[in-house]
Enzyme design. Structure first.
Site, PDB file in Angstrom:
ATOM      1  N   ALA A 134       0.833  -1.200   0.000  1.00 53.03           N
ATOM      2  CA  ALA A 134       0.000   0.000   0.000  1.00 53.03           C
ATOM      3  C   ALA A 134       0.869   1.251   0.000  1.00 53.03           C
ATOM      4  O   ALA A 134       1.297   1.733   1.059  1.00 53.03           O
ATOM      5  CB  ALA A 134      -0.941  -0.026   1.194  1.00 53.03           C
ATOM      6  N   PRO A 138      -5.032   8.583  -2.694  1.00 50.21           N
ATOM      7  CA  PRO A 138      -5.850   9.410  -3.584  1.00 50.21           C
ATOM      8  C   PRO A 138      -5.060  10.585  -4.176  1.00 50.21           C
ATOM      9  O   PRO A 138      -5.239  10.928  -5.341  1.00 50.21           O
ATOM     10  CB  PRO A 138      -6.990   9.903  -2.681  1.00 50.21           C
ATOM     11  CG  PRO A 138      -7.113   8.841  -1.630  1.00 50.21           C
ATOM     12  CD  PRO A 138      -5.725   8.290  -1.419  1.00 50.21           C
ATOM     13  N   GLY A 141       0.441   9.394  -6.339  1.00 43.33           N
ATOM     14  CA  GLY A 141       0.626   8.232  -7.215  1.00 43.33           C
ATOM     15  C   GLY A 141       2.040   8.235  -7.741  1.00 43.33           C
ATOM     16  O   GLY A 141       2.947   7.671  -7.143  1.00 43.33           O
ATOM     17  N   SER A 142       2.235   8.982  -8.861  1.00 46.72           N
ATOM     18  CA  SER A 142       3.593   9.093  -9.420  1.00 46.72           C
ATOM     19  C   SER A 142       4.542   9.742  -8.426  1.00 46.72           C
ATOM     20  O   SER A 142       5.689   9.322  -8.281  1.00 46.72           O
ATOM     21  CB  SER A 142       3.553   9.906 -10.717  1.00 46.72           C
ATOM     22  OG  SER A 142       2.863   9.173 -11.714  1.00 46.72           O
ATOM     23  N   GLU A 376       2.990   0.153 -11.413  1.00 50.92           N
ATOM     24  CA  GLU A 376       4.423   0.027 -11.067  1.00 50.92           C
ATOM     25  C   GLU A 376       5.249   1.121 -11.757  1.00 50.92           C
ATOM     26  O   GLU A 376       6.398   0.911 -12.142  1.00 50.92           O
ATOM     27  CB  GLU A 376       4.963  -1.379 -11.356  1.00 50.92           C
ATOM     28  CG  GLU A 376       4.134  -2.439 -10.655  1.00 50.92           C
ATOM     29  CD  GLU A 376       4.922  -3.433  -9.812  1.00 50.92           C
ATOM     30  OE1 GLU A 376       4.295  -4.324  -9.275  1.00 50.92           O
ATOM     31  OE2 GLU A 376       6.150  -3.313  -9.663  1.00 50.92           O
TER      32      GLU A 376
END
Ligand code: COS
Length: 400
Positions: A134, A138, A141-142, A376
């Site tokens: 995890a 929200p 991300g990147s 990924e």
């Protein structure tokens, strides 16, 4: 347990023959058990429990866990060979074992304390414990290190609060590696990030509704919500704060090779479907495989697959020899995930209208493989990693 799997246990630096036998076992399992179930899995959005058990029995959950903890201890080149074979079938099956092979186990293998290794690795290897990783949130991300989930020390415990998003296998997982902020401010080297091993049944931890995705039905992901989740201080991975980001990144290098091998396996299958259709579909009185424009598409796909396959193999060998391969892993992940997109697109084109229909295998695979360019690390993140590293190498005189 299959004889080839049994042979593998107790073996190191796999002798070629044992690996070939194991590969053959996985090849048969994939074609005889998984492929016939693909449509059912896609329709029901669920991999049957009996298949998960067969995957456990084959040792698939423990491919990369060291033998002393009950795994097969495969090196990266061996792992990708098996994963490529498995990915002839729908990627939903591989998704079940994906985190156990990569970020779910390797952080513990490389950074875990002895107690953490003993507690988790044997059950990860057997597949009794399915893991999740995890990191994403929200709003992060990147820019993974911008995560907001907090871990605040309270005596002999940490208290975790935050929301994690798109977490693969969360609905199945019994262990979740949670990346959280142990310092309120962003620190140099992203040392504000730490990793925690959190059992999924810890009070305050909730799993959200299964995500509704474009493809890969049967592979589940969901939010993980942490609401005053109290874990003992011994859950801190490696027992040291501030190492979470580097652990995640270094483990992702091998993970990105794994994803690239998934792309190669899926591309081989898609190409098979395209060639099969081209040989069977008649137009103008002959199989369309005899038309040069169709041959051109098939040839481009074949060259693409071969290139990706060679890149994955070569980079996995470099990783196994102990080199840091961050730049190469990013190149391979980027190339292989873009490659499988091209191969899938051509396969749909070769199928014509039939390839656009919901009951077509290539339509399903086309949607399934789209995510590989995103998770990924997106293609664009791989490009920034490569670009930054090239400039660093130039400045340090390593490039010439
Ligand atoms: N291996 C080991 N260490 C690594 C590393 C790697 N592959 N990548 C980075 N690091 C280290 C760096 O060396 C740096 O440490 P020092 O300052 O001590 O040198 C530290 O980690 C921070 O690296 P960097 O400054 O490059 O981090 P950024 O915050 O700029 O972010 C990116 C780097 C964008 C590359 C990273 O956030 C990323 O990969 N994002 C995508 C995340 C992702 O893949 N998410 C998918 C879901 S996870 S399953």
């Amino acid at each position: 347990m299959d004889a080839a799997t049994e042979n593998l246990q107790g073996w190191r630096a796999l002798d070629r023959e044992t690996l070939s036998q194991f590969r053959e076992t996985i090849r048969r399992f994939t074609r005889e058990r998984l492929v016939p179930l693909e449509e059912q899995v896609a329709e029901n959005d669920e991999v049957p429990e009996a298949i998960i058990q067969e995957m456990r029995d084959l040792g698939l959950f423990g491919l990369t866990v060291p033998e002393e903890y009950g795994g097969l201890g495969l090196s990266s080149p061996e792992e990708i060979e098996i994963v490529t074979e498995l990915c002839w079938a729908s990627a939903a099956f591989r998704s079940l074992i994906g985190i156990n092979l990569g970020v779910g186990s390797q952080g513990i293998v490389h950074e875990g304390t002895d107690a953490q290794k003993k507690e988790w690795l044997p059950r990860i290897a057997s597949g009794d414990v399915i893991t999740s990783f995890a990191l994403t949130e929200p709003d992060s991300g990147s820019d993974a290190a911008a995560l907001r989930t907090s871990a605040v020390r309270d005596g002999d415990s940490y208290i975790l609060n935050g929301t994690k998003r798109y977490i693969t296998n969360a609905p199945y997982a019994s262990l979740i590696t949670v990346m959280a902020r142990t310092e309120p401010e962003r620190l140099p080297g992203n040392r504000h990030v730490s990793a925690f091993l959190v059992p999924a049944d810890t009070p305050g931890l909730k799993i959200g509704k299964k995500d509704r995705k474009m493809g890969q039905a049967g592979a589940w992901s969901a939010d993980v919500i942490l609401d005053d989740v109290r874990v003992p201080a011994s859950s801190l991975l490696g027992g040291v704060e501030g190492r979470g980001f580097k652990t995640a990144m270094s483990v992702l290098d091998r993970g990105r090779l794994n994803v690239a091998s998934v792309c190669v396996g899926q591309a081989r299958r898609i190409q098979y479907e395209a060639v099969r259709y081209a040989c069977e579909r008649l137009q103008f009185g002959k199989p369309i495989a005899e038309f040069q424009l169709v041959q051109a598409m098939l040839a481009d796909s074949q060259a693409d697959i071969l290139a990706a396959e060679s890149l994955v193999k070569q980079t996995a060998e470099r990783l196994a020899s102990g080199s840091r391969v961050s730049l190469e892993a990013s190149c391979v992940k980027m190339f292989a995930s873009e490659m499988v997109g091209r191969v899938a697109d051509r396969a749909v084109q070769i199928h014509g209208a039939a390839g656009y229909m919901r009951d077509s295998v290539v339509e399903r695979l086309y949607r399934d493989v789209r995510v590989f360019r995103i998770y990924e690390g997106t293609t664009q993140i791989q490009q920034t990693i490569i670009g930054k590293d090239l400039a660093r190498r130039y400045r340090s005189g390593d490039l010439a």
